[in-house]
Design a protein around this motif. Sequence first.
Motif, short mmCIF file in Angstrom:
data_model
loop_
_atom_site.label_atom_id
_atom_site.label_comp_id
_atom_site.label_asym_id
_atom_site.label_seq_id
_atom_site.Cartn_x
_atom_site.Cartn_y
_atom_site.Cartn_z
N ASP A 125 5.19 -5.64 66.35
CA ASP A 125 4.54 -4.72 65.26
C ASP A 125 5.35 -4.44 64.39
O ASP A 125 5.06 -4.79 63.22
CB ASP A 125 4.09 -3.68 66.22
N LEU A 126 7.03 -4.83 64.86
CA LEU A 126 8.35 -4.54 63.80
C LEU A 126 8.71 -5.27 62.66
O LEU A 126 8.77 -5.01 61.78
CB LEU A 126 9.14 -3.71 64.41
N GLU A 127 7.98 -6.58 63.38
CA GLU A 127 8.40 -7.88 62.33
C GLU A 127 7.18 -7.98 61.20
O GLU A 127 7.17 -8.75 60.40
CB GLU A 127 8.04 -8.74 63.41
N ILE A 128 6.42 -7.37 61.30
CA ILE A 128 5.27 -7.15 60.63
C ILE A 128 5.72 -6.30 59.21
O ILE A 128 5.68 -4.86 59.36
CB ILE A 128 3.92 -7.05 60.52
N SER A 129 5.45 -6.74 58.02
CA SER A 129 5.38 -5.48 56.53
C SER A 129 4.76 -4.76 56.50
O SER A 129 3.79 -4.79 56.67
CB SER A 129 6.34 -6.32 55.79
N LEU A 130 4.87 -3.39 55.69
CA LEU A 130 3.86 -2.70 56.13
C LEU A 130 3.30 -2.92 54.77
O LEU A 130 3.81 -3.83 53.87
CB LEU A 130 4.91 -1.09 55.74
N VAL A 131 1.72 -2.94 54.46
CA VAL A 131 0.71 -3.12 53.32
C VAL A 131 1.67 -2.26 52.03
O VAL A 131 0.90 -0.80 52.01
CB VAL A 131 -0.78 -2.87 53.29
N ALA A 132 1.78 -3.11 50.82
CA ALA A 132 2.54 -2.22 49.96
C ALA A 132 1.07 -1.15 49.17
O ALA A 132 -0.13 -1.60 48.95
CB ALA A 132 3.21 -3.04 48.72
N PRO A 133 1.11 0.00 48.43
CA PRO A 133 -0.44 -0.11 48.23
C PRO A 133 -0.36 -0.45 46.28
O PRO A 133 0.72 -1.03 46.15
CB PRO A 133 0.31 1.78 47.39
N LYS A 134 -1.63 -0.64 46.65
CA LYS A 134 -2.44 -0.90 45.44
C LYS A 134 -2.15 -0.25 44.18
O LYS A 134 -2.12 0.94 44.17
CB LYS A 134 -3.97 -1.77 45.60
N ARG A 135 -2.24 -1.19 43.26
CA ARG A 135 -1.72 -0.52 41.89
C ARG A 135 -3.32 -0.12 41.41
O ARG A 135 -4.40 -0.95 41.53
CB ARG A 135 -1.08 -0.68 40.73
N PRO A 136 -2.76 1.62 40.43
CA PRO A 136 -4.82 2.14 40.49
C PRO A 136 -5.06 1.33 39.44
O PRO A 136 -4.26 0.46 38.27
CB PRO A 136 -4.26 3.37 39.81
N THR A 137 -6.84 1.02 39.12
CA THR A 137 -7.30 0.21 38.10
C THR A 137 -7.77 1.12 37.30
O THR A 137 -8.72 2.61 38.10
CB THR A 137 -8.17 -0.22 38.38
N PHE A 138 -7.25 1.85 36.10
CA PHE A 138 -7.03 2.44 35.20
C PHE A 138 -9.11 2.51 34.30
O PHE A 138 -9.24 1.24 34.82
CB PHE A 138 -6.38 2.56 34.42
N PRO A 139 -9.21 4.22 34.45
CA PRO A 139 -10.86 3.79 33.67
C PRO A 139 -10.51 3.25 31.56
O PRO A 139 -9.28 3.49 31.77
CB PRO A 139 -10.99 5.02 33.65
N PRO A 140 -11.61 2.43 31.36
CA PRO A 140 -10.75 1.52 30.07
C PRO A 140 -10.92 3.29 28.95
O PRO A 140 -11.92 4.14 29.50
CB PRO A 140 -12.49 1.29 29.20
N GLU A 141 -10.17 3.22 27.77
CA GLU A 141 -10.26 4.11 27.25
C GLU A 141 -11.52 4.76 26.28
O GLU A 141 -11.80 3.57 25.91
CB GLU A 141 -8.45 4.00 26.27
N PRO A 142 -11.58 5.38 26.61
CA PRO A 142 -12.70 6.08 25.07
C PRO A 142 -12.55 5.52 24.15
O PRO A 142 -11.46 6.44 23.44
CB PRO A 142 -12.96 7.13 25.69
N THR A 143 -13.76 4.98 23.38
CA THR A 143 -13.44 4.89 21.52
C THR A 143 -14.80 5.51 21.31
O THR A 143 -15.61 5.69 21.54
CB THR A 143 -14.78 3.34 21.65
N TYR A 144 -13.92 5.52 19.70
CA TYR A 144 -14.57 6.49 19.23
C TYR A 144 -15.79 5.69 18.08
O TYR A 144 -16.07 4.64 18.33
CB TYR A 144 -13.95 7.31 17.57
#
Length: 410
Positions: A125-144
């Motif tokens: 089990d030590l030979e298996i790399s840990l899973v890196a956290p996924k980059r967050p998906t940001f909500p779209p910036e609101p438009t006027y």
Amino acid sequence: MAKSLLSVTLKAMKAAEKDRVRRAKAAERRSLAERREAAQQAKAYEAKVRKAVIADERDRTAYEKAVKAAHAAAQQSEVERMSSEIDAVLDDLEGLLAATIDVDDHIDLETLRKPFDTTPFDMPDLEISLVAPKRPTFPPEPTYLEPDKPKGFFGKKRKLEEARAIARQIHETQKAEWASSVSALSEEYKIQLAAYDKAEAERIETLAAEKDRFRQELDDHNRSIDQFITNLSYGDAEAVQEYISLIVENSTYPDHFKVTHEFSFAPETAELRMSVTIPSPDKFPATKEYKYIKTSDEIRDVPLSQMEIKKRYASVLHQVAIRSLHEVFEADRRGLIRTISLEVGTKAQHPATGRLDFLPFVGVSAERDSFMEFDLSGLVPLATLKHLGAAISKDPVGLVAVDVTGVRKS
């Protein structure tokens, strides 16, 4: 040298071989299992039929007949299964000597080595790399959103400015909330990434340490094998004793027939004194087969006659004696053991004292060079024992022990 290093390795190899044999036997009995399954289905059908309400008497009679036939078939299938099992047991016991004839009992100590490149790491089990956290998906910036132009003829400009002011205020609020959400997600990702980097670094560091530990253990094990081989080549008494323990551990008897060994080696005379214990007569199979009695609807065992039990038990006793001599002499290619003084018997209550004791039924001494000239595939164990001048019990089933003091010992 630690005995466990060799014993554990050999037992693992032995377990793998026993598993292979077990799978082969399972394949041979697959047809029996299929019949047993059919019998179970018949029983289920029988139960179903009994619960059924059948209006027509003619159909009822037919169903009842079918039920009886299905039940009889199920009982007969069970008889076949039980008889097959006892046949397998009796065949195993009748072939104790034959089972070792084509087996090379020599133990190649080189195979007990554990190369680092091919020995599975014990902490994979030590030979298996840990899973890196996924980059967050940001909500779209609101438009006027520009408000719709007001309708009507009066105050349209004022109404438009008021609508625009409200729209801008809503947009600013939404933008602030969006910025706060993005900041929170970014901060959470940053924390997760830092924790991951730390954990992954610790894993890599631990893996390196455990690999070093694993390599050291393998090196220690292999050095112990080297030392053992060297000691054995010099006829070291402790090494010979250890090698004999590997031989007897490697001797595979049926699971239902437990055999134990005790032994000691005298280097000054090159004699091995061995005591082999087999199951007592009261633990020996006493059933020949099973039969289904249709009239009484019961399964009965057909016992072996007392004469047959005595014949089979004596045969097993004689086979174990010859097999024990053969396995040790064949495994000892270096010729370190020149003579074996052997006793084969069981542990039971002594008829004269009532105390649990070892009762020898065979006592025999054999010299290596002359024994190795025998052809095991053609000999009769009892005749061979007599040829060797063995002391042989006339009634082992009756717990009649033999006097082994006359058996030659150096």
